[in-house]
Design an enzyme around this catalytic site. Structure first.
Site, PDB file in Angstrom:
ATOM      1  N   GLY A  46      15.502   4.301 -68.515  1.00 57.44           N
ATOM      2  CA  GLY A  46      16.334   4.924 -69.529  1.00 57.44           C
ATOM      3  C   GLY A  46      17.174   3.874 -70.233  1.00 57.44           C
ATOM      4  O   GLY A  46      17.446   2.805 -69.674  1.00 57.44           O
ATOM      5  N   GLN A  51      24.125   0.569 -75.158  1.00 54.15           N
ATOM      6  CA  GLN A  51      23.593  -0.589 -74.430  1.00 54.15           C
ATOM      7  C   GLN A  51      22.888  -1.590 -75.339  1.00 54.15           C
ATOM      8  O   GLN A  51      22.551  -2.691 -74.910  1.00 54.15           O
ATOM      9  CB  GLN A  51      22.620  -0.143 -73.334  1.00 54.15           C
ATOM     10  CG  GLN A  51      23.317   0.625 -72.212  1.00 54.15           C
ATOM     11  CD  GLN A  51      22.330   0.996 -71.136  1.00 54.15           C
ATOM     12  OE1 GLN A  51      21.599   1.962 -71.278  1.00 54.15           O
ATOM     13  NE2 GLN A  51      22.304   0.225 -70.059  1.00 54.15           N
ATOM     14  N   CYS A  90      21.620   0.014 -63.335  1.00 52.15           N
ATOM     15  CA  CYS A  90      21.822   0.146 -64.782  1.00 52.15           C
ATOM     16  C   CYS A  90      21.444  -1.181 -65.428  1.00 52.15           C
ATOM     17  O   CYS A  90      21.780  -2.239 -64.899  1.00 52.15           O
ATOM     18  CB  CYS A  90      23.289   0.473 -65.058  1.00 52.15           C
ATOM     19  SG  CYS A  90      23.673   0.635 -66.816  1.00 52.15           S
ATOM     20  N   LEU A  91      20.740  -1.108 -66.553  1.00 53.95           N
ATOM     21  CA  LEU A  91      20.313  -2.340 -67.225  1.00 53.95           C
ATOM     22  C   LEU A  91      21.497  -3.185 -67.690  1.00 53.95           C
ATOM     23  O   LEU A  91      21.345  -4.377 -67.907  1.00 53.95           O
ATOM     24  CB  LEU A  91      19.399  -2.002 -68.413  1.00 53.95           C
ATOM     25  CG  LEU A  91      18.049  -1.357 -68.038  1.00 53.95           C
ATOM     26  CD1 LEU A  91      17.271  -1.000 -69.293  1.00 53.95           C
ATOM     27  CD2 LEU A  91      17.238  -2.263 -67.126  1.00 53.95           C
ATOM     28  N   HIS A 132      22.468  10.022 -66.154  1.00 54.79           N
ATOM     29  CA  HIS A 132      22.971   8.648 -66.255  1.00 54.79           C
ATOM     30  C   HIS A 132      23.056   8.235 -67.733  1.00 54.79           C
ATOM     31  O   HIS A 132      24.063   7.659 -68.158  1.00 54.79           O
ATOM     32  CB  HIS A 132      22.028   7.718 -65.472  1.00 54.79           C
ATOM     33  CG  HIS A 132      22.386   6.268 -65.529  1.00 54.79           C
ATOM     34  ND1 HIS A 132      22.862   5.569 -64.440  1.00 54.79           N
ATOM     35  CD2 HIS A 132      22.348   5.372 -66.553  1.00 54.79           C
ATOM     36  CE1 HIS A 132      23.085   4.307 -64.807  1.00 54.79           C
ATOM     37  NE2 HIS A 132      22.776   4.164 -66.078  1.00 54.79           N
ATOM     38  N   GLU A 133      22.012   8.560 -68.512  1.00 56.27           N
ATOM     39  CA  GLU A 133      22.009   8.167 -69.935  1.00 56.27           C
ATOM     40  C   GLU A 133      23.027   8.981 -70.740  1.00 56.27           C
ATOM     41  O   GLU A 133      23.696   8.432 -71.618  1.00 56.27           O
ATOM     42  CB  GLU A 133      20.607   8.316 -70.539  1.00 56.27           C
ATOM     43  CG  GLU A 133      19.544   7.425 -69.895  1.00 56.27           C
ATOM     44  CD  GLU A 133      19.970   5.993 -69.667  1.00 56.27           C
ATOM     45  OE1 GLU A 133      20.702   5.427 -70.501  1.00 56.27           O
ATOM     46  OE2 GLU A 133      19.572   5.425 -68.634  1.00 56.27           O
TER      47      GLU A 133
HETATM   48 NI    NI Z   1      22.790   2.602 -67.465  1.00 60.00          NI
END
Ligand code: NI
Length: 161
Positions: A46, A51, A90-91, A132-133
């Protein structure tokens, strides 16, 4: 499609309430495609617009199931139930993992790339990824919900994300 650079924590944009999308134009379509490409390149499930430095309510999710890619524009959780606890990452926080409790099931109302409203029901891992997103779109980071941080070496046995 283009791979964009991902904003790493700490950054102000990651903790902002994002603006609703009002223009469903070609630019939005290109942005969604680029976000999806960026997500895949980073091996994520995601990615939310903040981000990549954009404060708009846009996210893409793909956990590799039969639903494939889901574009979420202006998403709202309209129903939730149950509870699940599992590991998240998380990225924007490379190498950081922790357990988070979330509702097991959610029903979400969102718009697609053309502005058409749709509903999606999700449970388990997909529900977790979507929540989360959606959190990202309200400046909420998973670290504010972590119950316990997990060492990267201890991740085996968890699905991760
Ligand atoms: Ni994230």
């Amino acid at each position: 499609m283009a791979v964009l650079s991902i904003v790493m924590h700490p950054a102000e944009i990651l903790e902002k309430e994002c603006e609703p999308v009002r223009q469903f134009d070609k630019k939005l379509k290109i942005l969604l495609n680029d976000m999806y490409e960026t997500m895949l390149a980073a091996d994520g499930v995601g990615l939310a617009a903040p981000q990549i430095g954009i404060d708009q309510q846009i996210a893409v999710v793909d956990i590799g199931d039969e639903l494939g890619r889901i574009n979420l524009i202006n998403p709202i959780i309209i129903e939730k139930s149950g509870e699940q606890t599992d590991v998240e990452g998380c990225l924007s926080f490379p190498g950081l993992y922790g357990t988070v409790s979330r509702p097991y099931y959610v029903k979400v109302k969102a718009q697609d790339v053309k502005g058409r409203f749709f509903y999606i029901e999700a449970e388990d891992y997909l529900a977790r990824a979507i929540q989360h997103e959606i959190d990202h779109l309200h400046g909420i980071l998973f670290t504010s919900k972590v119950l316990k941080y997990i060492d990267e070496e201890d991740l085996e046995g968890y699905e991760g994300e």
